[in-house]
Design an enzyme around this catalytic site. Structure first.
Site, short mmCIF file in Angstrom:
data_model
loop_
_atom_site.label_atom_id
_atom_site.label_comp_id
_atom_site.label_asym_id
_atom_site.label_seq_id
_atom_site.Cartn_x
_atom_site.Cartn_y
_atom_site.Cartn_z
N SER A 40 -21.71 -4.42 18.78
CA SER A 40 -20.89 -5.56 19.18
C SER A 40 -21.26 -5.99 20.58
CB SER A 40 -19.41 -5.18 19.13
OG SER A 40 -19.03 -4.53 20.33
N LYS A 41 -20.83 -7.20 20.94
CA LYS A 41 -21.19 -7.69 22.27
C LYS A 41 -20.58 -6.81 23.36
CE LYS A 41 -17.61 -11.27 22.24
NZ LYS A 41 -17.33 -12.69 22.34
N ARG A 42 -19.49 -6.17 23.03
CA ARG A 42 -18.83 -5.28 23.99
C ARG A 42 -19.66 -4.00 24.25
NH1 ARG A 42 -15.75 -8.42 25.80
NH2 ARG A 42 -14.53 -9.68 24.41
N ASP A 43 -20.45 -3.59 23.26
CA ASP A 43 -21.24 -2.37 23.44
C ASP A 43 -22.16 -2.48 24.64
OD1 ASP A 43 -20.19 -0.96 21.30
OD2 ASP A 43 -21.53 -1.96 19.89
N PHE A 67 -27.78 -9.33 24.61
CA PHE A 67 -27.99 -10.78 24.52
C PHE A 67 -29.37 -11.09 25.11
CE2 PHE A 67 -23.45 -10.37 24.39
CZ PHE A 67 -23.06 -11.37 23.52
#
Ligand code: GLU
Length: 513
Positions: free
Chosen positions: A264-267, A276
């Site tokens: 996830s982007k939070r990882d 990204f």
């Protein structure tokens, strides 16, 4: 394969996560391999999720990776417009075609009515309410209401959505190029909204109409879209387009670095690594993410790394340029299993890329990293610097981190080593060496080396007694490229200044202990 037309169809709802870029890459590779067309289509029909700057981000990320669309917003092409918000009439027209042939219907249920119905189901202990072949009979739509009431509602301009009339008891078979045959039973499916009350299409309608009108031959997208494909096939049937339906390939998930669960982007934030392509500045720190580019990655290395997240060529070869990837790429070699996001591997690729890059080209890439620190070295200086450093770094950022002393004064000395090695009584000898070096005509690595060796011989000193001193005096550390190379590049005057200044400092370090 002929007439390959593939599209990357992101929704501009924020920064494009690495999984999205991988989808773009695989589409690009298939197009490139068969001389096909890679299309960018912006799926921005959900105005509530629209994020300013996201479209620009997507395009910049594609450009950075070298995945340039042949058609798309700002790229030209004969099948535009390529932004769905500019195609509203096309979708309205197509929704009305389905009304006319009975494959879709008007639904007049208000949001309040739908909510009430959902609540009722909950009270009955049902998991959720599905608007489908069974329940539609109890709802207010053009299939359940008498014809004159429907005409009246339409004449009164009562708000409506248009829903897909999902047939009962049909099997929907999909030949997925990655997963093989996937079968859905139509009774499981709900009557998806195709056109919303505001006249905007949903993803499903817009996606199918556009894929058809844009003559898309292959749909390559993330696994999360596989369940929607059943509705998509029904839509192709409803329009009578099943013959020219694109082939589907659903890509495996990208998993967290520990292999447990979806990345996830939070990882990225949690682990302090980029997930990204480019940095994204959100409104809050929690919504801002570091990018591979800003971390110091070469785009080619990132592309190479991404290509292997779910695909491999079936050979030992790991290093591929974009063109080589296109040559080797086949959808059949995409795996079904989730692909672990291994950041160490990404770094390994970057290292390989840096080592393989020609010094001059590397200097161009490294220049912004040095200029960003306020230094403007000449091309020759920077090229030699890159030559000396390229085997010792992983990221572009490391060039400055570990080699700053080629541009700036030493900011920190390895005092521990100095305290062990610096002999107060030898200071005069070292000052003599500094003077000998200063007298050299050719200040080449070889000449510097000869001069230092002569000095060692004269005073009966060993390498270990001299080289660490020179290293620390010129660079602060015992690590780094050959000391003779460092000195030659820094140049005579700079070295002289550093040596004399450091020898005084070394005295104080030793006396302090
Ligand atoms: N707009 C969808 C997305 O954001 C596209 C999915 C598809 O490729 O069909 O991923």
């Amino acid at each position: 394969m002929n007439n390959i037309r593939v599209r990357f169809a992101p929704s501009p709802t924020g920064a494009l996560h690495i999984g999205g870029v991988r989808t773009a890459l695989y589409n690009y590779l298939l197009a490139k391999k068969y001389n096909g067309t890679f299309i960018l289509r912006i799926e921005d029909t959900d105005q509530t999720r629209y994020v300013d700057g996201a479209e620009d981000y997507i395009i910049e990320a594609l450009r950075w990776c070298g995945l340039i669309p042949a058609e798309g917003p700002g790229f030209g092409g004969d099948y535009g417009p390529y932004r769905q918000s500019d195609r509203k009439e096309i979708y309205e027209h197509h929704a009305s075609l389905l009304i006319d042939n009975g494959k879709a219907y008007y639904a007049f249920d208000t949001p309040e009515e739908l909510n009430a119905r959902r609540e009722l189901e909950k009270e009955k202990g049902n998991h959720s309410f599905k608007y489908d072949a069974v329940t539609r009979k109890e709802m207010r739509n053009s299939l359940s209401l008498p014809a004159d009431e429907v005409s009246q509602l339409l004449a009164q301009k009562a708000p409506y959505t248009i829903r897909l009339n999902v047939p009962s008891n049909e099997l929907i078979r999909i030949q997925d190029m990655v997963r093989g045959e996937v079968v859905f039973q139509s009774n499981e499916l709900d009557d998806k909204v195709l056109l919303k009350t505001d006249g905007m299409p949903t993803y499903h309608l817009a996606n199918i109409v556009d894929d058809h009108l844009m003559k898309i031959s292959h749909v390559i997208r993330g696994e999360e879209w596989l369940p929607s494909t059943a509705h998509h096939v029904l839509l192709y049937r409803a329009f009578g387009w099943e013959e020219s339906m694109p082939a589907f390939a659903h890509l495996p998930l990208i998993l967290k670095p520990n292999g447990k669960g979806k990345l996830s982007k939070r990882d990225g934030l949690k682990l302090g690594i980029p997930v990204f392509p480019l940095s994204w500045e959100g409104d809050t720190p929690e919504e801002s993410f570091p990018g591979f580019r800003e971390f110091g990655f070469d785009a080619g290395a990132v592309v190479n790394f991404m290509a292997f997240l779910g695909w491999n060529p079936g050979t030992e070869q790991e290093i591929f340029s974009l063109d080589e990837l296109a040559e080797a790429f086949t959808v059949e070699k995409i795996g079904k299993a989730g692909a672990r996001f291994d950041f160490d591997k990404a770094q390994w690729y970057n290292q390989q890329y840096i080592m393989a890059t020609d010094d001059r080209k590397l200097a161009e890439q490294v220049r912004p990293w040095i200029e960003g620190q306020g230094y403007q070295p000449s091309d020759d200086y920077l090229t030699t610097f890159c030559h000396l450093m390229k085997e010792r770094v992983t990221l572009f950022s490391d060039f400055w981190e570990t080699g700053y002393y080629f541009f700036a004064p030493v900011k920190e000395y390895d005092t521990k080593t100095i305290r062990k090695r610096w002999k107060l009584e030898q200071k005069d000898h070292f000052i003599g060496l500094a003077a000998d070096l200063q007298a050299l005509k050719d200040y080449t690595p070889e000449a510097v080396k000869q001069c230092v060796e002569a000095f060692m011989e004269k005073h009966e000193l060993k390498f270990g007694e001299v080289l660490p001193i020179l290293r620390i005096a010129t660079s602060g550390t015992t690590k780094g490229p050959s000391i003779f190379d460092i000195m030659a590049l820094l140049g005579k005057a700079e070295v002289h200044q550093r040596l004399t200044q450091a020898f005084d400092l070394f005295d104080t370090f030793v006396k302090e202990q």
